[in-house]
Design a protein around this motif. Structure first.
Motif, PDB file in Angstrom:
ATOM      1  N   ASP A 164     -29.043 -21.976   3.855  1.00 33.67           N
ATOM      2  CA  ASP A 164     -29.114 -21.053   4.991  1.00 33.67           C
ATOM      3  C   ASP A 164     -28.567 -21.704   6.248  1.00 33.67           C
ATOM      4  O   ASP A 164     -27.833 -21.081   7.029  1.00 33.67           O
ATOM      5  CB  ASP A 164     -30.569 -20.622   5.231  1.00 33.67           C
ATOM      6  N   TRP A 165     -28.911 -22.955   6.461  1.00 30.22           N
ATOM      7  CA  TRP A 165     -28.496 -23.644   7.688  1.00 30.22           C
ATOM      8  C   TRP A 165     -26.974 -23.842   7.729  1.00 30.22           C
ATOM      9  O   TRP A 165     -26.338 -23.596   8.752  1.00 30.22           O
ATOM     10  CB  TRP A 165     -29.208 -24.995   7.768  1.00 30.22           C
ATOM     11  N   GLY A 167     -24.834 -22.125   5.970  1.00 29.30           N
ATOM     12  CA  GLY A 167     -24.132 -20.879   5.711  1.00 29.30           C
ATOM     13  C   GLY A 167     -23.436 -20.861   4.366  1.00 29.30           C
ATOM     14  O   GLY A 167     -22.339 -20.308   4.223  1.00 29.30           O
ATOM     15  N   ARG A 217     -14.070 -22.306   7.503  1.00 37.48           N
ATOM     16  CA  ARG A 217     -14.756 -22.292   8.799  1.00 37.48           C
ATOM     17  C   ARG A 217     -13.793 -22.570   9.950  1.00 37.48           C
ATOM     18  O   ARG A 217     -13.993 -22.099  11.065  1.00 37.48           O
ATOM     19  CB  ARG A 217     -15.899 -23.324   8.808  1.00 37.48           C
ATOM     20  N   GLY A 222     -17.936 -19.742  13.071  1.00 40.46           N
ATOM     21  CA  GLY A 222     -19.141 -18.955  13.325  1.00 40.46           C
ATOM     22  C   GLY A 222     -20.179 -19.795  14.032  1.00 40.46           C
ATOM     23  O   GLY A 222     -19.890 -20.904  14.509  1.00 40.46           O
ATOM     24  N   ASP A 224     -22.621 -21.860  13.183  1.00 35.19           N
ATOM     25  CA  ASP A 224     -23.193 -22.669  12.107  1.00 35.19           C
ATOM     26  C   ASP A 224     -22.799 -24.126  12.330  1.00 35.19           C
ATOM     27  O   ASP A 224     -21.850 -24.418  13.069  1.00 35.19           O
ATOM     28  CB  ASP A 224     -22.689 -22.185  10.742  1.00 35.19           C
TER      29      ASP A 224
END
Length: 415
Positions: A164-165, A167, A217, A222, A224
């Motif tokens: 989750d952290w 992404g 990325r 994003g 993150d």
């Protein structure tokens, strides 16, 4: 520095201890062997070369001193092409934060940043939600009979938290977890040829995955950590390819550290809880003991039992002469049971004042320690609050490792 002495034993005398550590019985319960190791002195010759350190004081000294280095890329190259240190997985790990020395380490650590209070709070909220969901599943299974805590919770929570952290898509996480378990063999004390081959293959697949992730990325930034690390490295490294590679090595390191050692911590903590009704009742009746229970787990049976360092210059350590470039293996699992440091070291006591080396020390103190502690404390609080008392069905089977502990299962049932 101290004064060098002549040891009263040779490398053959210590070989039998390490042979026993590599057996299934030794991996299931290494602590009687560690007790023998401690009785032989603070520092003894290792059977394969170099030295082994077992006392808490000397392990702590080495970890805190700038005179002891990580076995970095240059050191590994000097060991020769036919050694384990030049396996492709080992060479790859030599570029990660854990294997860097200053000034490279200083630069990479600055770019990595830290877990500030706001980040910990955000992650904690997500970890709490995930923990609730996983414990719901565990409770449903134990009501039907026995359940494997390691598979349902211990392995799932860390990959969800770090996924989750960072992404990382949920569909990719099971495979990344499998690769992590294979990759860690290159960091073992004495990996076999087959273990190194598995680690090499896993490392190659992880490189492909995370290189693509960094590229994505950069193209689609994003909110993150990976996107932020790209921005940070762009200010430090004008060559975009080198910046992206630095981010890749950071993401690889964070994933490996967060998944492997945290999963072991969570399952081991649960083992110490469910194997003793008195412990469960104590912490359930006194939830303020949760942090102490986590720290005692880290002391009593840490996820990492061996940390290696290399001498930056000639030393006399624990009365033994260590030459520049020689390796010392810090037997952290033994040091935590050192009676010179802990009274009744073989007793699990959550009231004990915390003192352990589970997160290393000095400039290499674990970057993810706050996250590991957060996950463990949230899980333990939720366990004792939400579930009826669980009991251990059978002792877990341990993975074939010495340095990186890993329970393969933790079968529990309602008490």
């Amino acid at each position: 520095m101290g004064v060098a002495t002549t040891p009263s034993y040779d490398r053959r005398a210590s070989a039998s201890l390490f042979s026993r550590l590599r057996t299934a019985a030794g991996q299931a319960d290494p602590f009687p062997i560690y007790e023998e190791l401690l009785s032989r002195g603070d520092v003894i010759p290792a059977p394969w070369g170099g030295s082994v350190v077992s006392s808490f004081a000397v392990c702590d000294q080495v970890l805190r001193s700038r005179d002891w280095l990580e076995p970095d890329k240059r050191w590994r190259e000097r060991q020769g092409s036919g050694t384990r240190w030049n396996a492709s997985s080992s060479r790859e790990m030599s570029n990660t934060l854990a294997a860097l020395n200053p000034p490279d380490h200083t630069r990479a650590r600055r770019a990595a940043g830290t877990f500030d209070r706001a980040a910990i709070e955000r992650i904690g909220q997500a970890v709490t939600r995930t923990t609730d969901r996983l414990l719901d599943s565990l409770l449903e299974r134990v009501r039907e009979g026995e359940a494997d805590f390691a598979a349902l919770v211990g392995e799932e929570l860390p990959v969800a938290a770090i996924g989750d952290w960072l992404g990382i898509p949920a569909a990719d996480r099971p495979r990344l977890r499998e690769l992590t378990h294979d990759q860690v063999f290159t960091q073992e004390l004495l990996p076999s040829a087959s273990q190194l081959a598995a680690s090499d293959a896993a490392t190659a697949e992880l490189r492909t995955y995370f290189t693509a992730l960094v590229e994505d990325r950069r193209a689609h930034p994003g909110d993150d950590p990976v996107s932020r690390w790209i921005q940070t490295w762009d200010t430090m490294e004008p060559d975009r390819d080198k910046a992206d590679e630095a981010v890749y090595f950071l993401v690889l390191f964070v994933l490996l550290a967060a998944l492997e050692t945290t999963a072991t911590l969570l399952t081991t903590m649960a083992l110490h809880l469910v194997e003793s009704p008195d412990r469960w009742n104590l912490v359930a009746n006194h939830p303020d003991l949760v942090p102490g229970f986590v720290e005692e787990t880290l002391r009593y049976d840490p996820p990492t039992h061996v940390i290696s360092r290399v001498a930056a210059k000639d030393h006399v350590l624990g009365g033994i002469e260590i030459r520049r470039d020689e390796m010392v293996h810090l037997m952290v699992g033994a040091a935590h049971r050192d009676p010179a440091r802990h009274r009744e070291p073989h007793r699990f006591d959550p009231l004990r004042k915390p003192a352990h080396l589970a997160f290393s020390g000095g400039i290499h103190y674990c970057l993810g320690a706050p996250l590991a502690r957060l996950e463990a404390q949230i899980l333990l609080r939720q366990l004792i609050r939400r579930l009826p008392r669980l009991t251990l069905v059978r002792r877990p089977t341990m993975a074939p490792r010495v340095a990186f502990r890993r329970p393969l299962n933790l079968d529990v049932a309602l008490a």
